[in-house]
Design a protein around this motif. Structure first.
Motif, PDB file in Angstrom:
ATOM      1  N   PHE A   1       0.854  -1.182   0.000  1.00 14.96           N
ATOM      2  CA  PHE A   1       0.000   0.000   0.000  1.00 14.96           C
ATOM      3  C   PHE A   1       0.896   1.241   0.000  1.00 14.96           C
ATOM      4  CE2 PHE A   1      -3.023  -3.055   1.981  1.00 14.96           C
ATOM      5  CZ  PHE A   1      -4.113  -2.862   1.138  1.00 14.96           C
ATOM      6  N   ASP A   2       1.532   1.493  -1.118  1.00 14.07           N
ATOM      7  CA  ASP A   2       2.250   2.748  -1.337  1.00 14.07           C
ATOM      8  C   ASP A   2       2.055   3.102  -2.802  1.00 14.07           C
ATOM      9  OD1 ASP A   2       4.027   1.172  -2.804  1.00 14.07           O
ATOM     10  OD2 ASP A   2       5.596   1.222  -1.289  1.00 14.07           O
ATOM     11  N   TRP A   3       2.496   4.302  -3.200  1.00 14.56           N
ATOM     12  CA  TRP A   3       2.169   4.734  -4.557  1.00 14.56           C
ATOM     13  C   TRP A   3       2.923   3.931  -5.607  1.00 14.56           C
ATOM     14  CZ3 TRP A   3      -2.217   6.502  -4.218  1.00 14.56           C
ATOM     15  CH2 TRP A   3      -2.613   7.405  -3.236  1.00 14.56           C
ATOM     16  N   GLY A   4       4.131   3.463  -5.271  1.00 13.24           N
ATOM     17  CA  GLY A   4       4.814   2.568  -6.194  1.00 13.24           C
ATOM     18  C   GLY A   4       4.048   1.276  -6.376  1.00 13.24           C
TER      19      GLY A   4
ATOM     20  N   GLY B   1       2.251   2.043   8.961  1.00 10.07           N
ATOM     21  CA  GLY B   1       3.601   1.917   8.436  1.00 10.07           C
ATOM     22  C   GLY B   1       4.294   3.267   8.437  1.00 10.07           C
ATOM     23  N   ARG B   2       5.298   3.389   7.582  1.00 12.22           N
ATOM     24  CA  ARG B   2       6.036   4.644   7.502  1.00 12.22           C
ATOM     25  C   ARG B   2       5.249   5.663   6.680  1.00 12.22           C
ATOM     26  NH1 ARG B   2       8.259   4.201   2.400  1.00 12.22           N
ATOM     27  NH2 ARG B   2       8.467   2.075   1.634  1.00 12.22           N
ATOM     28  N   ARG B   3       5.764   6.875   6.638  1.00 11.15           N
ATOM     29  CA  ARG B   3       5.087   7.961   5.935  1.00 11.15           C
ATOM     30  C   ARG B   3       4.992   7.665   4.444  1.00 11.15           C
ATOM     31  NH1 ARG B   3       1.679  11.594   7.471  1.00 11.15           N
ATOM     32  NH2 ARG B   3       2.919  11.792   9.370  1.00 11.15           N
ATOM     33  N   LEU B   4       3.830   7.889   3.886  1.00 15.49           N
ATOM     34  CA  LEU B   4       3.595   7.650   2.468  1.00 15.49           C
ATOM     35  C   LEU B   4       4.202   8.783   1.644  1.00 15.49           C
ATOM     36  CD1 LEU B   4       2.097   5.840   0.402  1.00 15.49           C
ATOM     37  CD2 LEU B   4       0.081   7.271   0.766  1.00 15.49           C
TER      38      LEU B   4
ATOM     39  N   ALA C   1      -8.380   6.877   0.295  1.00 12.31           N
ATOM     40  CA  ALA C   1      -8.026   6.517   1.670  1.00 12.31           C
ATOM     41  C   ALA C   1      -6.537   6.707   1.921  1.00 12.31           C
ATOM     42  CB  ALA C   1      -8.435   5.072   1.949  1.00 12.31           C
ATOM     43  N   MET C   2      -5.712   6.353   0.936  1.00  9.30           N
ATOM     44  CA  MET C   2      -4.263   6.505   1.089  1.00  9.30           C
ATOM     45  C   MET C   2      -3.871   7.971   1.145  1.00  9.30           C
ATOM     46  SD  MET C   2      -3.003   3.392  -1.433  1.00  9.30           S
ATOM     47  CE  MET C   2      -1.271   3.823  -1.327  1.00  9.30           C
TER      48      MET C   2
ATOM     49  N   LEU D   1      -0.113   7.050   5.080  1.00  9.38           N
ATOM     50  CA  LEU D   1       0.814   6.037   5.589  1.00  9.38           C
ATOM     51  C   LEU D   1       0.883   4.885   4.594  1.00  9.38           C
ATOM     52  CD1 LEU D   1      -0.188   5.870   9.366  1.00  9.38           C
ATOM     53  CD2 LEU D   1       1.842   6.964   8.391  1.00  9.38           C
ATOM     54  N   CYS D   2       2.071   4.332   4.398  1.00 13.43           N
ATOM     55  CA  CYS D   2       2.184   3.149   3.539  1.00 13.43           C
ATOM     56  C   CYS D   2       2.173   1.900   4.410  1.00 13.43           C
ATOM     57  CB  CYS D   2       3.450   3.207   2.695  1.00 13.43           C
ATOM     58  SG  CYS D   2       4.968   2.847   3.582  1.00 13.43           S
TER      59      CYS D   2
END
Length: 414
Positions: free
Chosen positions: A338-341, A371-374, A390-391, A396-397
């Motif tokens: 769940f991150d932009w990558g 998780g860590r900062r998105l 939502a993201m 957050l990722c």
């Protein structure tokens, strides 16, 4: 005939004002003409030599100046040249150093040439809105003009770029073949070539990523692979577990032995390209990170259902395997970071094959541990549009490793 139209006597003119000692004066006048500025006012030469002092004095019929600089009124020189039959300062400068292109005219011609150079690319991008922001980025950064400062060279470069983009993304094609078929040069897309720099930035745009260049060869290889371009058939691979194929084929024999042993298998693009029949499977789980495959092999071994790891940006081998599975009627269940990558990777898979989200929805994201900062540029999530929103809101990722236990539980029940 007006004074300005009088043709100067070349020999007399050179003796009068064409020597080295007065070259600075001619050049200053030429610069004024090029800017369409009037030939009035003064020009000054700091720290003149004695020869330059004597030459200017001889021209104007005065005693040599003794100051720290030489200053002359251009109107005086213009009138002198008219009175001596040389047609004035404009005619004299043109006779001595050739026609003077005005700066505005030069700029207009250059911009016309640049617009012409960009035309094939603009036509190629016009029907592809996903490349619109990338095209604007090219203008904003001036990258094509830095890579090919001359518009004529840029026209060749951008024409080739348009042809290459017309072939991407590809189901699967070697890099050298793509270069040869679009550019007539099998090395036109080699690393560090200007065309490769531009094409890679466009591929990153297609994937919803930052357009700027990657620092490593492996990252560039992955970028090519995400558009179906492979550098060779052996370095492009895909990691699998629990997969089966026709045991009468070489690929099926390899997969059968590894599946029976409960061990992961890394297949090369060469193996997959030589397997021509669809691979039959009802449901295939897809994950983004190899750690999921390793954990599944440890916990489930031979009982693990078909699992394929895209390993970040899908390689040509990944695309080939998914095509064989899709042709065999497989339904894909997809999970990723769940991150932009991760969203960009998932979107590329979804665009080609579609999938059922495997704990990869907005509800799953909001229920996952923090998780860590998105970071990065937001992208769409067409399998669940609310996930992107939502993201953006939570910022957050959540990486796959944080959900490993629940993912393994799902695999054990499949």
């Amino acid at each position: 005939m007006t004074d300005e139209m009088v043709a100067p006597d070349a020999d007399r003119l050179r003796r009068l004002i064409g020597g080295e000692a007065l070259a600075w004066l001619v050049e200053r006048a030429r610069q004024r003409i090029a800017r369409d500025a009037s030939l009035t006012g003064t020009v000054t030469l700091p720290a003149p030599t004695q020869e330059q002092r004597r030459a200017l004095a001889a021209l104007l019929g005065r005693r040599p100046a003794t100051g720290s600089s030489l200053t002359v009124n251009l109107r005086d020189v213009d009138e002198l040249l008219r009175n001596t039959g040389h047609g004035g300062l404009v005619a004299a400068v043109t006779a001595l150093s050739g026609p003077v292109d005005s700066v505005p005219d030069v700029r207009r011609r250059a911009e016309t040439a640049w617009r012409k150079a960009f035309r094939p690319l603009d036509e190629a991008v016009a029907g592809r809105p996903e490349l619109g922001s990338w095209r604007a980025w090219l203008d904003a950064t001036g990258l094509p003009r830095r890579l090919a400062p001359d518009p004529a060279d840029a026209a060749v470069l951008l024409g080739r770029l348009a042809l290459v983009l017309g072939r991407l993304p590809s189901p699967s094609i070697p890099l050298g073949r793509l270069a040869a078929e679009t550019c007539g040069d099998a090395h036109a897309l080699d690393d560090e070539r200007p065309l490769a720099t531009l094409v890679l930035s466009a591929i990153r745009a297609l994937a919803g990523r930052s357009f700027t260049a990657e620092s490593s060869a492996e990252a560039r290889r992955a970028t090519w692979a995400s558009a179906g371009v492979h550098l060779d058939e052996l370095s492009s691979t895909v990691l699998t577990l629990g997969l089966a194929a026709d045991p009468a084929t070489p690929l099926g024999s390899v997969l059968g032995a590894q599946t029976a042993a409960g061990e992961p298998t890394r297949l090369t693009l060469r193996q997959l390209r030589r397997h021509s029949t669809p691979i039959k499977a009802a449901r295939v789980h897809l994950c983004e990170n190899p750690v999921v495959v390793a954990a599944a092999a440890d916990d489930l071994g031979p009982e693990c259902p078909p699992l394929v790891c895209v390993s970040g940006r899908p390689t040509a081998a990944v695309w080939r395997l998914l095509t064989l599975l899709s042709d065999g009627g497989a339904t894909f269940l997809y999970h990723g970071d769940f991150d932009w990558g991760g969203v960009g990777i998932a979107a590329s898979v979804h665009a080609r094959f579609g999938f059922i989200p495997w704990r990869y929805t907005a509800a799953d994201y909001l229920a996952a541990p923090s998780g860590r900062r998105l970071r990065g540029r937001p992208g769409p999530t067409p399998w669940d549009p609310s996930l992107s929103a939502a993201m953006i809101s939570r910022t957050l990722c959540v990486e796959e490793e944080l959900l490993l236990a629940v993912l393994l539980a799902d695999l054990s029940k499949s």
